[in-house]
Design a protein around this motif. Sequence first.
Motif, mmCIF file in Angstrom:
data_model
loop_
_atom_site.group_PDB
_atom_site.id
_atom_site.type_symbol
_atom_site.label_atom_id
_atom_site.label_comp_id
_atom_site.label_asym_id
_atom_site.label_seq_id
_atom_site.Cartn_x
_atom_site.Cartn_y
_atom_site.Cartn_z
ATOM 1 N N ALA A 93 -4.216 -2.597 1.022
ATOM 2 C CA ALA A 93 -2.971 -2.104 1.467
ATOM 3 C C ALA A 93 -3.870 -1.669 2.373
ATOM 4 C CB ALA A 93 -2.522 -1.161 0.817
ATOM 5 N N ARG A 94 -5.076 -1.779 2.552
ATOM 6 C CA ARG A 94 -5.715 -0.794 3.498
ATOM 7 C C ARG A 94 -5.663 -1.833 4.816
ATOM 8 N NH1 ARG A 94 -10.726 -0.023 1.725
ATOM 9 N NH2 ARG A 94 -9.118 1.974 -0.009
ATOM 10 N N GLN A 95 -5.701 -3.338 4.394
ATOM 11 C CA GLN A 95 -6.490 -4.217 5.744
ATOM 12 C C GLN A 95 -4.590 -4.445 5.561
ATOM 13 O OE1 GLN A 95 -7.431 -7.615 3.734
ATOM 14 N NE2 GLN A 95 -5.892 -9.541 4.722
ATOM 15 N N HIS A 96 -3.547 -4.577 5.389
ATOM 16 C CA HIS A 96 -2.046 -4.592 6.068
ATOM 17 C C HIS A 96 -1.996 -3.070 7.006
ATOM 18 C CE1 HIS A 96 2.032 -5.819 6.057
ATOM 19 N NE2 HIS A 96 2.191 -4.496 6.058
ATOM 20 N N SER A 97 -2.546 -1.944 6.137
ATOM 21 C CA SER A 97 -2.432 -1.005 6.785
ATOM 22 C C SER A 97 -2.754 -1.089 9.115
ATOM 23 C CB SER A 97 -2.698 0.187 6.693
ATOM 24 O OG SER A 97 -2.211 0.645 5.392
ATOM 25 N N GLN A 98 -4.011 -1.645 8.825
ATOM 26 C CA GLN A 98 -4.620 -2.208 9.978
ATOM 27 C C GLN A 98 -4.319 -3.466 10.550
ATOM 28 O OE1 GLN A 98 -8.192 -0.870 11.341
ATOM 29 N NE2 GLN A 98 -6.775 -1.966 12.778
ATOM 30 N N GLU A 99 -3.563 -4.267 10.006
ATOM 31 C CA GLU A 99 -2.371 -5.013 11.062
ATOM 32 C C GLU A 99 -1.027 -4.126 11.602
ATOM 33 O OE1 GLU A 99 -1.513 -7.728 7.831
ATOM 34 O OE2 GLU A 99 -3.271 -8.825 7.699
ATOM 35 N N MET A 100 -0.819 -4.043 11.118
ATOM 36 C CA MET A 100 0.364 -2.465 11.501
ATOM 37 C C MET A 100 -0.343 -1.424 12.840
ATOM 38 S SD MET A 100 2.772 -1.471 7.929
ATOM 39 C CE MET A 100 1.654 -0.160 7.586
ATOM 40 N N ALA A 101 -0.660 -1.158 12.530
ATOM 41 C CA ALA A 101 -1.205 0.216 13.605
ATOM 42 C C ALA A 101 -2.256 -1.352 14.788
ATOM 43 C CB ALA A 101 -3.034 0.195 13.053
ATOM 44 N N THR A 139 2.498 1.538 -13.446
ATOM 45 C CA THR A 139 1.581 2.022 -13.485
ATOM 46 C C THR A 139 0.343 1.515 -12.458
ATOM 47 O OG1 THR A 139 0.695 0.072 -14.525
ATOM 48 C CG2 THR A 139 2.425 0.999 -15.966
ATOM 49 N N GLN A 140 0.460 1.391 -11.897
ATOM 50 C CA GLN A 140 -0.919 1.416 -10.640
ATOM 51 C C GLN A 140 -0.484 1.343 -9.480
ATOM 52 O OE1 GLN A 140 -4.195 -1.913 -11.581
ATOM 53 N NE2 GLN A 140 -3.636 -0.952 -13.957
ATOM 54 N N ILE A 141 -1.284 1.689 -8.110
ATOM 55 C CA ILE A 141 -1.356 1.765 -7.469
ATOM 56 C C ILE A 141 -2.796 1.748 -6.566
ATOM 57 C CG2 ILE A 141 -2.038 4.877 -6.884
ATOM 58 C CD1 ILE A 141 1.013 4.502 -5.057
ATOM 59 N N GLY A 142 -2.174 1.067 -5.195
ATOM 60 C CA GLY A 142 -3.138 1.010 -3.595
ATOM 61 C C GLY A 142 -2.010 1.449 -2.648
ATOM 62 N N VAL A 143 -3.359 2.557 -1.960
ATOM 63 C CA VAL A 143 -2.740 3.084 -0.719
ATOM 64 C C VAL A 143 -4.410 3.100 0.100
ATOM 65 C CG1 VAL A 143 -2.397 5.563 0.222
ATOM 66 C CG2 VAL A 143 -1.743 5.054 -1.649
ATOM 67 N N GLY A 144 -3.693 2.531 1.769
ATOM 68 C CA GLY A 144 -4.505 2.212 2.596
ATOM 69 C C GLY A 144 -4.324 3.511 3.859
ATOM 70 N N VAL A 145 -5.020 3.832 4.388
ATOM 71 C CA VAL A 145 -4.752 4.758 5.565
ATOM 72 C C VAL A 145 -5.351 4.096 6.864
ATOM 73 C CG1 VAL A 145 -4.734 7.128 6.673
ATOM 74 C CG2 VAL A 145 -3.777 6.457 4.713
ATOM 75 N N VAL A 146 -4.713 3.725 7.907
ATOM 76 C CA VAL A 146 -4.910 3.773 8.812
ATOM 77 C C VAL A 146 -4.830 4.604 10.546
ATOM 78 C CG1 VAL A 146 -6.007 1.529 10.217
ATOM 79 C CG2 VAL A 146 -6.645 1.731 8.562
ATOM 80 N N TRP A 147 -5.509 5.073 11.248
ATOM 81 C CA TRP A 147 -5.159 5.580 12.441
ATOM 82 C C TRP A 147 -5.097 5.451 13.439
ATOM 83 C CZ3 TRP A 147 -3.453 10.786 12.393
ATOM 84 C CH2 TRP A 147 -3.710 11.512 11.418
#
Length: 226
Positions: free
Chosen positions: A79-87, A142-150
């Motif tokens: 999820a963090r990797q995908h957030s970086q791609e969007m950023a 039942t599970q989650i993955g959260v990624g954040v990128v500024w």
Amino acid sequence: MDRAPDTDDHPASRLHGQWHGAFGLLLIIALIVTMTAQPTRPAAATPDEEAQFVAALNQVRAGVGLPALTVNTELAALARQHSQEMADAGKIFHGDPISAGFTGPWAKLGENVGVGASVQVLVDAFVASPGHYANIVDPAFTQIGVGVVWRDNALYTTHRFLQLPAAPPPAPPPTPTHPPVTTAPPAPVPTAPQSTTTTTLAPLPPPTVRPERIIELVNLADLVGT
């Protein structure tokens, strides 16, 4: 001998100095306002922000009687990797497919993506959107993955939800094995002891046969034999 007046005592000089002082003060005030008006953000996403998202989403689930989602570290890294791609692209979009790179078992995956000014702003937006809200309160997940990128002053985030495959049914208990049933041969029925008895009879007198009777018997024997 008369001395020329000090420039500091000249009215024009005093006005000039006051103007410069006032301008400098205004410039400092303007600089402070400009600096404080700029929103501050961390240089990079922190695990704390990702944990804030997880806590906020679990609070939403608790409000409808659902258990909390646990963090899947592999899913969070993706999820963090995908957030970086969007950023990097400066826009939001879904993974294609959202299962790319995930090596763990799964039965269903869901994804929410967004960009905003803060964690709470985005949580409010996700809850207000029926499609995003459905992922948050899906009881199957039942599970989650959260990624954040500024990037600049924008927070890009990806939330990936996971349902594990159903556990296989328990194996049936082993069938008890019985020793083979052997049928005993029937017990021999006792038989009476066998014996032979010889009876000696007294000789009978020779029959009296008429001659014609003998002829009949002979003739009969001849007919049978032919």
